[in-house]
Design a protein around this motif. Structure first.
Motif, PDB file in Angstrom:
ATOM      1  N   VAL A  39      -9.264   6.666  -1.387  1.00 19.04           N
ATOM      2  CA  VAL A  39      -8.271   7.137  -0.435  1.00 19.04           C
ATOM      3  C   VAL A  39      -8.922   7.601   0.865  1.00 19.04           C
ATOM      4  N   ASP A  46      -2.923   5.272  -1.228  1.00 19.15           N
ATOM      5  CA  ASP A  46      -4.074   4.596  -0.616  1.00 19.15           C
ATOM      6  C   ASP A  46      -4.535   5.323   0.642  1.00 19.15           C
ATOM      7  N   LYS A  71       0.840  -1.193   0.000  1.00 13.12           N
ATOM      8  CA  LYS A  71       0.000   0.000   0.000  1.00 13.12           C
ATOM      9  C   LYS A  71       0.879   1.249   0.000  1.00 13.12           C
ATOM     10  N   LYS A  85      -5.750   7.366  -5.080  1.00 11.86           N
ATOM     11  CA  LYS A  85      -6.701   6.346  -5.501  1.00 11.86           C
ATOM     12  C   LYS A  85      -8.121   6.782  -5.124  1.00 11.86           C
TER      13      LYS A  85
END
Length: 350
Positions: free
Chosen positions: A300, A259, A172, A297
C-alpha cells in the motif's frame, strides 16, 4: 505531444472529463516529466505567451508549481496577490481579471476561497470573445482539478512508469480519509477515480461525511431516487448505487485490502462549527499510522495533497517513510502535470 484528443479551452472541473482527456493529460505529463529529468529543463513550447497566476487565496505548493511549470514552458508569468492588489481599494474580481487581460494574458490560473470564481472569470472571457483560457487552481469547496490529476499521475506512473493511463486503476481499492465535507481535492479525486474504474471508499466521522454529501455525489454522477447505506461498523461494506463508491463512518472497512490511501487535511479554517471532539481523538480514530496500514495490502502507498498536519491526519514517521509515502512524489508530479495542462490549453494559441 498527444493533443489530438484535446478540445478543451478551460479546465474548471473534472466532472465531465472523458477517458481520452485523462489519458492525454497523463501521457503529456509523462513527456514533460522526461524533460524535467534533463540537465536543461526548459522547452520553448509557450514562448511569447503570458500566464497570470491569480491567487486570491494563500497557497505554497499549487502557486509555486504553476509558476515553475509556466517558466519551464518558456512562458512569461504574472503573479497576483490579493493583499497587495487594488482589490483592497474596492476593485472587483472581474475587473482585476480584465486588467490582466489588457496586459496581454493568455492563460489565467485562478484560485479563490469561494466556489465558482474561476467559472465566472471564464464566462466573462468567453463573453468578451477573447481567446483567454482559465485553469481552476482550487475554488472553495468545489474542485481542485490539477491536484486530482497529479494524484492520478503519481499513482499510474508508480504502476507503469513508461505508460501511465487511466485503465491501470481499474479494480484497485482506493481509500480517501479525512475532511471530505470541506475538501475540493476529494471531489475532484472522486470524479477521476470513478472514471478510472477504481473502487473508491470514503471514510470520515459523520460530521465530515454527512448523508447530504452522499446525496450530492449521487446527483452529480446521475444516480437519483436510490436507497443507500452508510457503514458505521467495521464489518459490512456498504455500496452506494454505483458499485464503485462506498461510504464509511469508521476507518477499518475503508482500509481493508486497500491499494492506496489518500488522507486529507482537516480544514479548520472552513469549519464553522465544532465538528470534532479533539484533534487527538481524531488521530486515534482516523489518523493514518503504520499499525493501521496493516489492514491494507502489503504494498500500500499513502498520499496527501498537503499541507500536512503532522500527527493529526498522518503520523510523522509514516509521512517521512519512503516505503509507504508518495507525498514528495506528488509535489514532483505536480510540475509535470501542470506543464501538461498549460501546454494543452495553450497550444492552440501558438
Amino acid at each position: 505531444m498527444p493533443t489530438t484528443t484535446w478540445n478543451r479551452h478551460h479546465v474548471l472541473s473534472l466532472a465531465d472529463f472523458t477517458a481520452a482527456e485523462y489519458n492525454t493529460v497523463l501521457q503529456t505529463a509523462a513527456s514533460f516529466q522526461e524533460v524535467l529529468s534533463r540537465r536543461t529543463k526548459k522547452v520553448p513550447t509557450l514562448q511569447g505567451q503570458v500566464v497570470a497566476n491569480l491567487f486570491f487565496e494563500s497557497s505554497t505548493r499549487t502557486r509555486s508549481s504553476f509558476e515553475l511549470a509556466a517558466k519551464r514552458l518558456s512562458a512569461d508569468t504574472l503573479n497576483f496577490a490579493a493583499a497587495t492588489s487594488s482589490m483592497t481599494k474596492g476593485e472587483t474580481i472581474l475587473d482585476t481579471a480584465k486588467t490582466y487581460l489588457a496586459m496581454g494574458t493568455d492563460i489565467m490560473v485562478v484560485r479563490h476561497r469561494e466556489a465558482g470564481v474561476p467559472n465566472a472569470i471564464a464566462a466573462e472571457m468567453d463573453r468578451l470573445g477573447v481567446k483567454v483560457s482559465v485553469l481552476n487552481a482550487g475554488d472553495g469547496q468545489h474542485e481542485h482539478p490539477s491536484q486530482a490529476l497529479l494524484d492520478l499521475f503519481t499513482i499510474t506512473t508508480l504502476i507503469d512508469p513508461a505508460s501511465p493511463r487511466l485503465e491501470l486503476l481499474k479494480g484497485k481499492k482506493i481509500a480517501i480519509v479525512g475532511d471530505i465535507l470541506h475538501s475540493r481535492v476529494a471531489r475532484s479525486n472522486i470524479w477521476s477515480l470513478i472514471a478510472s474504474g477504481a473502487e473508491v471508499h470514503l471514510a470520515a466521522p459523520p460530521t465530515l461525511l454527512p448523508k447530504l454529501f452522499a446525496e450530492y455525489i449521487l446527483e452529480e454522477v446521475g444516480v437519483k431516487n436510490q436507497q443507500f447505506i452508510i457503514s458505521s461498523s467495521p464489518t459490512p461494506d456498504c455500496p452506494l448505487p454505483t458499485p464503485q463508491l462506498f461510504l464509511h463512518w469508521q476507518l477499518e472497512p475503508a482500509l481493508q485490502n486497500a491499494d492506496f490511501v489518500m488522507t486529507l487535511r482537516l480544514q479548520k479554517e472552513r469549519m464553522t462549527a465544532h465538528l470534532l471532539p479533539s484533534l487527538r481523538e481524531y488521530h486515534q480514530l482516523f489518523g493514518i499510522t503504520r499499525t493501521k496500514l496493516q489492514l491494507c495490502k502489503p504494498n500500500v502507498k499513502v498520499l496527501h495533497p498537503g499541507p500536512v498536519n503532522r500527527g493529526v491526519e498522518i503520523s510523522s514517521e509514516l509521512m517521512d517513510d519512503p516505503e509507504f509515502s508518495l507525498i514528495q512524489s506528488q509535489v514532483t508530479s505536480g510540475v509535470a502535470v501542470r506543464m501538461a495542462l498549460l501546454y494543452l490549453i495553450g497550444s492552440s494559441k501558438v
